[in-house]
Write an enzyme that holds these catalytic residues in place. Structure first.
Site, short mmCIF file in Angstrom:
data_model
loop_
_atom_site.label_atom_id
_atom_site.label_comp_id
_atom_site.label_asym_id
_atom_site.label_seq_id
_atom_site.Cartn_x
_atom_site.Cartn_y
_atom_site.Cartn_z
N ALA A 246 0.76 -1.17 -0.07
CA ALA A 246 -0.14 -0.13 -0.20
C ALA A 246 0.67 1.10 0.02
O ALA A 246 0.53 2.19 -0.28
CB ALA A 246 -0.84 0.08 1.19
N GLU A 249 3.06 2.54 -4.40
CA GLU A 249 2.67 2.95 -5.96
C GLU A 249 1.89 4.43 -5.57
O GLU A 249 2.14 5.51 -6.34
CB GLU A 249 1.69 2.10 -6.45
N SER A 251 2.38 6.79 -3.01
CA SER A 251 3.08 7.98 -2.80
C SER A 251 4.03 8.06 -3.88
O SER A 251 4.38 9.37 -4.48
CB SER A 251 4.06 7.71 -1.62
N CYS A 359 -6.97 6.35 5.07
CA CYS A 359 -5.58 5.92 4.99
C CYS A 359 -4.72 5.99 5.97
O CYS A 359 -4.75 6.81 6.92
CB CYS A 359 -4.90 6.75 3.74
N GLU A 368 6.54 12.57 3.24
CA GLU A 368 7.39 12.51 1.85
C GLU A 368 7.12 13.55 1.06
O GLU A 368 8.15 14.17 0.29
CB GLU A 368 6.95 11.03 1.45
#
Ligand code: HEM
Lengths: 411, 64
Positions: A246, A249, A251, A359, A368
């Protein structure tokens, strides 16, 4: 009042979902957007010919995704599966954080939340900054043009998840390759299964090792729970795999797509470079999350009871689809949604979903993105696409995550 | 302003800490909400209202 069980003629019903307009590839599909002008809830037909409720309005999405009468149980007959492979394998799905409801969901989620709190993620910021700087250094030292996806977008989240889970750095290539394979829609079920098995075996062995020699990481945390009898080894392996996959892909795609979007909006990009206030920088990320809403293909739910909702009668067993891009482009919640405005108050967006399934990794993803967007365009002010925008290959509208698999850039 | 949190409902998304970190924190062991200040001062009121509005689990209530 709309009726669930009268089948509309094929030409009258909205076929979920239409493609994005190639002239505005970052905007949600035109027909989906048009629904924001008519009703917050409507009917749509999916790939297998079945009809379901489509909840497009921002306020309606909030209400439905936080309604305890709505279930994520993908084993219920009538569940609106995103595609055939998912429908065919649903009966095999174990209970996970994704498809559990109520008390089951709380129990599973609370075993996974500890490593992802906002204070813990904030403490990782220097490490994220360091990885970002090193990856950019490497890209600048390498040949031009470079692919941003393999230079930065994918390795950064991969390195972070590696560090969090406690996977030895020297294995990260194996780790990245197999996690990538397991989520790629262009791979066959056999290839995906093989990747899953390799990854599962690898993680199970690591968990066993952490039971002997615990360290300060998520796998050691799960290993301690195995010892305490709270988890079995297969359960802990599954939790580890979910976190691993999870976090990749999603981020990565936000880094790639955010860059492509900003390069197309030079004024906003210039504004972003100038931001020095932390709150403004955070808000800019929220607006980019809203604009792109990369979890594009609609959250899937099923009604567990009969109830009235927004003037329609929902019946037990009715499928419900919640396309997050529609809520995030609802002019009622975000005036002039097609305008990328980094100063817009955007924190109420649904890019990470809404309700109890919102999430789990959002605070990691946010930091990030704050670091990457705050660093890349300052360090490489001449960054630009190395191909025409029209040549970029966007993933189709029915891919689970909106993405550009390759982004050639130069500087 | 009086703030009430529901630990049972909380899903540890961390949104309240994002919005108002002087008022909310997350429990060390599982990220569940910790209320640092039940009666936040007026200058924090806007942030606390945002926190309540962005809580995905509707676990924050404000009694004026
Ligand atoms: C920008 C990046 C990301 C986006 C846009 C995103 C989006 C989402 C969305 C929309 C959901 C809701 C699913 C639903 O309602 O059924 C979700 C759930 C989830 N996400 Fe993310 N995600 C991102 C990054 C991450 C990262 C980095 C991790 C982990 C390290 C992660 C782990 C999860 C998990 C475990 C869930 C399931 C939560 C639950 O069902 O309770 N995500 N994500």
């Amino acid at each position: 009042m709309a009726e669930a069980d009268t089948l509309a003629p094929d030409e009258q019903i909205y076929h979920y979902q239409d493609d994005r307009d190639p002239k505005c590839p970052f905007a949600p599909p035109p027909k989906l957007r048009a629904l924001n002008e008519t009703a917050p809830v409507s009917r749509a037909r999916i790939w297998d010919g079945s009809d379901h409720w489509l909840v497009t309005g921002h306020a309606a999405q909030r209400a439905i995704l936080s309604d305890p009468r709505v279930s994520s149980d993908d084993k219920q007959p009538g569940f609106p599966y995103p595609n055939k492979p998912m429908a065919d394998t649903a009966h095999l799905h174990p209970l996970t954080i994704f498809n559990a409801d109520g008390a089951d969901h709380t129990r599973i989620r609370r075993m996974m939340t500890r490593p992802f709190t906002r204070p813990r993620m904030e403490a990782l910021r220097p490490k994220i900054q360091q990885f970002t700087d090193e990856l950019i250094d490497k890209m600048l030292d390498g040949p031009k043009p470079a692919d941003l996806v393999t230079s930065l977008s994918l390795p950064l989240p991969s390195l972070m998840i590696c560090a969090l889970l406690g996977v030895p750095y020297e294995d990260h290539e194996f780790f990245q390759e197999h996690a990538g394979l397991a989520t790629r829609s262009d791979k066959t079920t056999e290839e995906q299964n093989a990747a899953n098995e390799a990854l599962g075996g690898y993680l199970a062995r690591l968990l066993q090792k952490k039971m002997e020699e615990p360290e300060e990481d998520v796998l050691s945390d799960f290993a301690a729970r195995i010892k305490d009898g709270d988890l079995t080894l297969p359960e802990a392996t599954l939790l580890s795999m979910i976190l691993l996959i999870a976090g990749h892909e999603t981020s990565a795609s936000m880094i790639t797509m955010g860059t492509a979007l900003l390069l197309e909006n030079p004024d906003e990009l210039a504004r972003l470079r100038e931001i020095d206030d932390t709150k403004d920088a955070q808000n800019a990320v929220e607006e980019i999350l809203r604009y792109l809403t990369i979890a594009q293909f609609g959250q899937r739910r099923i009604a567990a009871e009969d109830f009235e909702f927004e003037g329609v009668q929902i019946k037990r067993g009715d499928g419900i689809i919640v396309p997050l891009p529609a809520g995030n482009w609802d002019p009622e919640a975000f005036p002039e949604p097609e305008k990328l405005d980094l100063t817009r108050k955007a924190t109420h967006h649904h890019a990470f979903g809404w309700g109890i399934h919102q999430c789990l990794g959002q605070q990691l993803a946010r930091i990030e993105l704050q670091v990457v967007y705050g660093t890349l365009y300052r360090r490489v002010p001449t960054l630009r696409l190395a191909v025409d925008r029209d040549e970029l290959a966007f993933r189709p509208a029915d891919a689970l995550a909106f993405a550009i698999p390759e982004l050639p850039v130069t500087w | 302003m009086k703030v009430v949190v529901d630990e049972e409902k909380c899903v540890a998304a961390g949104q309240c800490v994002n919005a108002a970190m002087d008022v909310f924190d997350q429990r060390e062991e599982d990220g569940i909400v910790v209320l640092l200040d039940e009666n936040p001062s007026d200058d924090l009121a806007d942030d606390v209202r945002t926190a309540a509005a962005v809580c995905p689990a509707l676990a924050i209530r404000i009694e004026e």
